[in-house]
Design an enzyme around this catalytic site. Structure first.
Site, PDB file in Angstrom:
ATOM      1  N   LYS A  84      -0.957 -59.378 -21.676  1.00 46.84           N
ATOM      2  CA  LYS A  84      -1.717 -58.665 -22.720  1.00 46.84           C
ATOM      3  C   LYS A  84      -2.772 -57.757 -22.081  1.00 46.84           C
ATOM      4  O   LYS A  84      -2.873 -56.584 -22.421  1.00 46.84           O
ATOM      5  CB  LYS A  84      -2.404 -59.670 -23.667  1.00 46.84           C
ATOM      6  CG  LYS A  84      -1.455 -60.624 -24.360  1.00 46.84           C
ATOM      7  CD  LYS A  84      -2.178 -61.544 -25.317  1.00 46.84           C
ATOM      8  CE  LYS A  84      -3.159 -62.483 -24.660  1.00 46.84           C
ATOM      9  NZ  LYS A  84      -2.537 -63.469 -23.726  1.00 46.84           N
ATOM     10  N   ARG A 102      -6.954 -65.356 -32.809  1.00 53.30           N
ATOM     11  CA  ARG A 102      -6.378 -66.437 -32.029  1.00 53.30           C
ATOM     12  C   ARG A 102      -5.943 -67.597 -32.911  1.00 53.30           C
ATOM     13  O   ARG A 102      -5.393 -68.565 -32.452  1.00 53.30           O
ATOM     14  CB  ARG A 102      -7.491 -66.908 -31.112  1.00 53.30           C
ATOM     15  CG  ARG A 102      -7.143 -67.444 -29.801  1.00 53.30           C
ATOM     16  CD  ARG A 102      -6.778 -66.399 -28.823  1.00 53.30           C
ATOM     17  NE  ARG A 102      -6.800 -66.935 -27.503  1.00 53.30           N
ATOM     18  CZ  ARG A 102      -7.039 -66.215 -26.428  1.00 53.30           C
ATOM     19  NH1 ARG A 102      -7.289 -64.929 -26.528  1.00 53.30           N
ATOM     20  NH2 ARG A 102      -6.998 -66.767 -25.263  1.00 53.30           N
ATOM     21  N   ARG A 141      -2.566 -65.150 -10.305  1.00 53.58           N
ATOM     22  CA  ARG A 141      -3.400 -64.093 -10.888  1.00 53.58           C
ATOM     23  C   ARG A 141      -4.770 -64.011 -10.189  1.00 53.58           C
ATOM     24  O   ARG A 141      -5.380 -65.017  -9.875  1.00 53.58           O
ATOM     25  CB  ARG A 141      -3.623 -64.363 -12.369  1.00 53.58           C
ATOM     26  CG  ARG A 141      -4.240 -63.126 -13.052  1.00 53.58           C
ATOM     27  CD  ARG A 141      -5.372 -63.395 -13.982  1.00 53.58           C
ATOM     28  NE  ARG A 141      -5.244 -64.539 -14.823  1.00 53.58           N
ATOM     29  CZ  ARG A 141      -5.014 -64.506 -16.120  1.00 53.58           C
ATOM     30  NH1 ARG A 141      -4.827 -63.365 -16.717  1.00 53.58           N
ATOM     31  NH2 ARG A 141      -5.001 -65.619 -16.809  1.00 53.58           N
ATOM     32  N   ARG A 201      -9.869 -66.582 -11.576  1.00 52.95           N
ATOM     33  CA  ARG A 201     -10.663 -67.007 -12.729  1.00 52.95           C
ATOM     34  C   ARG A 201     -10.836 -68.518 -12.733  1.00 52.95           C
ATOM     35  O   ARG A 201      -9.920 -69.249 -12.396  1.00 52.95           O
ATOM     36  CB  ARG A 201      -9.947 -66.594 -14.028  1.00 52.95           C
ATOM     37  CG  ARG A 201     -10.405 -65.269 -14.554  1.00 52.95           C
ATOM     38  CD  ARG A 201      -9.538 -64.727 -15.654  1.00 52.95           C
ATOM     39  NE  ARG A 201      -9.232 -65.605 -16.762  1.00 52.95           N
ATOM     40  CZ  ARG A 201      -8.557 -65.226 -17.845  1.00 52.95           C
ATOM     41  NH1 ARG A 201      -8.137 -63.968 -17.939  1.00 52.95           N
ATOM     42  NH2 ARG A 201      -8.294 -66.069 -18.820  1.00 52.95           N
ATOM     43  N   ARG A 204      -4.730 -74.515 -22.188  1.00 51.50           N
ATOM     44  CA  ARG A 204      -4.670 -73.206 -22.869  1.00 51.50           C
ATOM     45  C   ARG A 204      -3.297 -73.009 -23.518  1.00 51.50           C
ATOM     46  O   ARG A 204      -3.197 -72.445 -24.611  1.00 51.50           O
ATOM     47  CB  ARG A 204      -4.969 -72.078 -21.870  1.00 51.50           C
ATOM     48  CG  ARG A 204      -6.448 -71.993 -21.525  1.00 51.50           C
ATOM     49  CD  ARG A 204      -6.708 -71.181 -20.275  1.00 51.50           C
ATOM     50  NE  ARG A 204      -6.243 -69.827 -20.348  1.00 51.50           N
ATOM     51  CZ  ARG A 204      -6.061 -69.050 -19.280  1.00 51.50           C
ATOM     52  NH1 ARG A 204      -6.310 -69.505 -18.077  1.00 51.50           N
ATOM     53  NH2 ARG A 204      -5.633 -67.816 -19.441  1.00 51.50           N
TER      54      ARG A 204
HETATM   55  P1  AP5 Z   1      -2.563 -60.606 -17.735  1.00 49.40           P
HETATM   56  O1  AP5 Z   1      -2.334 -59.192 -18.130  1.00 49.40           O
HETATM   57  O2  AP5 Z   1      -3.881 -60.974 -17.134  1.00 49.40           O
HETATM   58  O3  AP5 Z   1      -2.161 -61.593 -18.927  1.00 49.40           O
HETATM   59  P2  AP5 Z   1      -2.932 -61.955 -20.277  1.00 49.40           P
HETATM   60  O4  AP5 Z   1      -1.879 -62.099 -21.323  1.00 49.40           O
HETATM   61  O5  AP5 Z   1      -4.046 -60.988 -20.525  1.00 49.40           O
HETATM   62  O6  AP5 Z   1      -3.459 -63.382 -19.865  1.00 49.40           O
HETATM   63  P3  AP5 Z   1      -4.843 -64.117 -20.110  1.00 49.40           P
HETATM   64  O7  AP5 Z   1      -4.740 -65.404 -19.322  1.00 49.40           O
HETATM   65  O8  AP5 Z   1      -6.010 -63.219 -19.818  1.00 49.40           O
HETATM   66  O9  AP5 Z   1      -4.762 -64.415 -21.606  1.00 49.40           O
HETATM   67  P4  AP5 Z   1      -5.533 -65.462 -22.349  1.00 49.40           P
HETATM   68  O10 AP5 Z   1      -5.156 -65.097 -23.726  1.00 49.40           O
HETATM   69  O11 AP5 Z   1      -5.266 -66.876 -21.961  1.00 49.40           O
HETATM   70  O12 AP5 Z   1      -7.043 -65.233 -21.869  1.00 49.40           O
HETATM   71  P5  AP5 Z   1      -8.273 -64.453 -22.522  1.00 49.40           P
HETATM   72  O13 AP5 Z   1      -8.984 -63.758 -21.443  1.00 49.40           O
HETATM   73  O14 AP5 Z   1      -7.879 -63.707 -23.737  1.00 49.40           O
HETATM   74  O15 AP5 Z   1      -1.393 -60.998 -16.694  1.00 49.40           O
HETATM   75  C1  AP5 Z   1      -1.342 -62.284 -16.126  1.00 49.40           C
HETATM   76  C2  AP5 Z   1      -0.861 -62.170 -14.653  1.00 49.40           C
HETATM   77  O16 AP5 Z   1       0.491 -61.761 -14.639  1.00 49.40           O
HETATM   78  C3  AP5 Z   1      -1.639 -61.120 -13.813  1.00 49.40           C
HETATM   79  O17 AP5 Z   1      -1.743 -61.620 -12.524  1.00 49.40           O
HETATM   80  C4  AP5 Z   1      -0.746 -59.872 -13.887  1.00 49.40           C
HETATM   81  O18 AP5 Z   1      -0.916 -59.043 -12.746  1.00 49.40           O
HETATM   82  C5  AP5 Z   1       0.640 -60.500 -13.935  1.00 49.40           C
HETATM   83  N1  AP5 Z   1       1.598 -59.720 -14.716  1.00 49.40           N
HETATM   84  C6  AP5 Z   1       1.361 -58.951 -15.823  1.00 49.40           C
HETATM   85  N2  AP5 Z   1       2.514 -58.404 -16.269  1.00 49.40           N
HETATM   86  C7  AP5 Z   1       3.494 -58.868 -15.437  1.00 49.40           C
HETATM   87  C8  AP5 Z   1       4.915 -58.682 -15.376  1.00 49.40           C
HETATM   88  N3  AP5 Z   1       5.575 -57.892 -16.270  1.00 49.40           N
HETATM   89  N4  AP5 Z   1       5.611 -59.325 -14.402  1.00 49.40           N
HETATM   90  C9  AP5 Z   1       4.981 -60.121 -13.491  1.00 49.40           C
HETATM   91  N5  AP5 Z   1       3.642 -60.322 -13.479  1.00 49.40           N
HETATM   92  C10 AP5 Z   1       2.914 -59.714 -14.445  1.00 49.40           C
HETATM   93  O19 AP5 Z   1      -9.149 -65.703 -23.048  1.00 49.40           O
HETATM   94  C11 AP5 Z   1      -9.763 -66.593 -22.138  1.00 49.40           C
HETATM   95  C12 AP5 Z   1     -10.563 -67.628 -22.908  1.00 49.40           C
HETATM   96  O20 AP5 Z   1     -11.576 -66.977 -23.702  1.00 49.40           O
HETATM   97  C13 AP5 Z   1      -9.770 -68.467 -23.930  1.00 49.40           C
HETATM   98  O21 AP5 Z   1      -9.122 -69.574 -23.327  1.00 49.40           O
HETATM   99  C14 AP5 Z   1     -10.892 -68.884 -24.906  1.00 49.40           C
HETATM  100  O22 AP5 Z   1     -11.658 -69.941 -24.365  1.00 49.40           O
HETATM  101  C15 AP5 Z   1     -11.772 -67.629 -24.954  1.00 49.40           C
HETATM  102  N6  AP5 Z   1     -11.360 -66.717 -26.035  1.00 49.40           N
HETATM  103  C16 AP5 Z   1     -10.881 -65.446 -25.901  1.00 49.40           C
HETATM  104  N7  AP5 Z   1     -10.602 -64.914 -27.100  1.00 49.40           N
HETATM  105  C17 AP5 Z   1     -10.905 -65.860 -28.024  1.00 49.40           C
HETATM  106  C18 AP5 Z   1     -10.807 -65.917 -29.449  1.00 49.40           C
HETATM  107  N8  AP5 Z   1     -10.326 -64.892 -30.158  1.00 49.40           N
HETATM  108  N9  AP5 Z   1     -11.203 -67.055 -30.051  1.00 49.40           N
HETATM  109  C19 AP5 Z   1     -11.693 -68.095 -29.374  1.00 49.40           C
HETATM  110  N10 AP5 Z   1     -11.799 -68.120 -28.016  1.00 49.40           N
HETATM  111  C20 AP5 Z   1     -11.406 -67.008 -27.353  1.00 49.40           C
END
Ligand code: AP5
Length: 220
Positions: free
Chosen positions: A13, A86, A125, A158, A169
């Site tokens: 994402k 979410r 990552r 991270r 998660r």
């Molecule tokens: P990446 O692009 O970083 O993936 P992502 O989907 O953004 O993953 P996240 O782990 O950031 O998502 P998340 O939803 O768990 O975390 P968030 O920060 O939102 O890619 C991942 C890896 O794969 C990278 O190394 C990349 O290079 C690689 N990659 C990408 N595309 C690829 C491909 N095609 N092939 C191979 N490799 C690839 O949330 C974190 C925390 O914040 C949550 O756990 C929660 O505690 C809090 N939080 C955030 N939003 C909310 C909300 N709305 N409500 C409540 N808590 C929230």
């Protein structure tokens, strides 16, 4: 255009969101990035969020919704939401707010990979501490190890990418976030995109879905 990106942790994402927002000339609102930046700056919001994030739990809805409502004020007519909503309560709060603003969503894009791929990707990552650009030690490393290509910031692992936290998660995703796929399918704005394959191939699928949604926006 107004787009929401959904999907499990590590689906790509964040990787797609920045590129897509640039392409659309839209504001990027990433709740995870805002929380990490706030934690880094030591703000009250960051202190509250940090505890939940390090356990792999969702930050409470009232905190997240207030933050997103504020971010939407400055976003103008076009935005890409990454990581929000979410759960159903957040989706309903967003729907109410966008109705008040007269700015309905054009597209909810679910980028999907399976749980094994989630664990594989997240183990490798790395992310820039300054601008949050994501990297992967095998598939997308920075040119100089530990240094961000985009801004020269420090590239690190991270805290919530530890294996036991990733498992939590994933559980939270399946229990709370995945039901949003049906929620948005019922509203006719959902498109599912396969998240496997090289980033450029995923980007092409994302662009195809966006093109389709923009050509049908406003019809019916
Ligand atoms: P990446 O692009 O970083 O993936 P992502 O989907 O953004 O993953 P996240 O782990 O950031 O998502 P998340 O939803 O768990 O975390 P968030 O920060 O939102 O890619 C991942 C890896 O794969 C990278 O190394 C990349 O290079 C690689 N990659 C990408 N595309 C690829 C491909 N095609 N092939 C191979 N490799 C690839 O949330 C974190 C925390 O914040 C949550 O756990 C929660 O505690 C809090 N939080 C955030 N939003 C909310 C909300 N709305 N409500 C409540 N808590 C929230």
């Amino acid at each position: 255009m107004r787009v929401v990106l959904l999907g499990p942790p590590g689906a790509g994402k964040g990787t797609q969101a920045g590129r897509l927002a640039d392409r659309l000339g839209a504001a990027l609102i990433s709740t995870g990035d805002i929380f990490r930046r706030s934690a880094d700056e030591g703000t009250e919001l960051g202190r509250v969020a940090e505890g939940y994030m390090s356990r792999g739990e969702l930050v409470p809805d009232d905190v997240v919704v207030a933050m997103v409502v504020e971010a939407l004020e400055g976003a103008g007519q076009g935005f890409v939401l990454d990581g929000f909503p979410r759960n159903i309560a957040q989706a309903e709060a967003l729907e109410r707010r966008l109705e008040e603003l007269g700015l309905p969503l054009d597209l909810v894009l679910a980028i999907l990979i399976d749980d094994d791929e989630v664990v594989r990707r997240i183990a490798g990552r790395r992310v820039c501490l300054s601008c949050q650009t994501p990297y992967h030690v095998e598939t997308a490393p920075p040119t100089r190890e530990g240094v961000c290509d985009a801004c020269g910031g420090r590239v690190v692992q991270r805290d919530d990418d530890r294996e036991e936290v990733v498992r939590r998660r994933l559980e939270v995703y399946h229990a709370s976030t995945k039901p949003l796929i049906d929620f948005y399918a019922e509203r006719g704005v959902l498109r599912e995109v396969e998240g496997f394959g090289p980033q450029e191939e995923v980007a092409a699928r994302v662009d195809e879905a966006v093109g389709h949604a923009s050509s049908t926006a406003g019809r019916g």
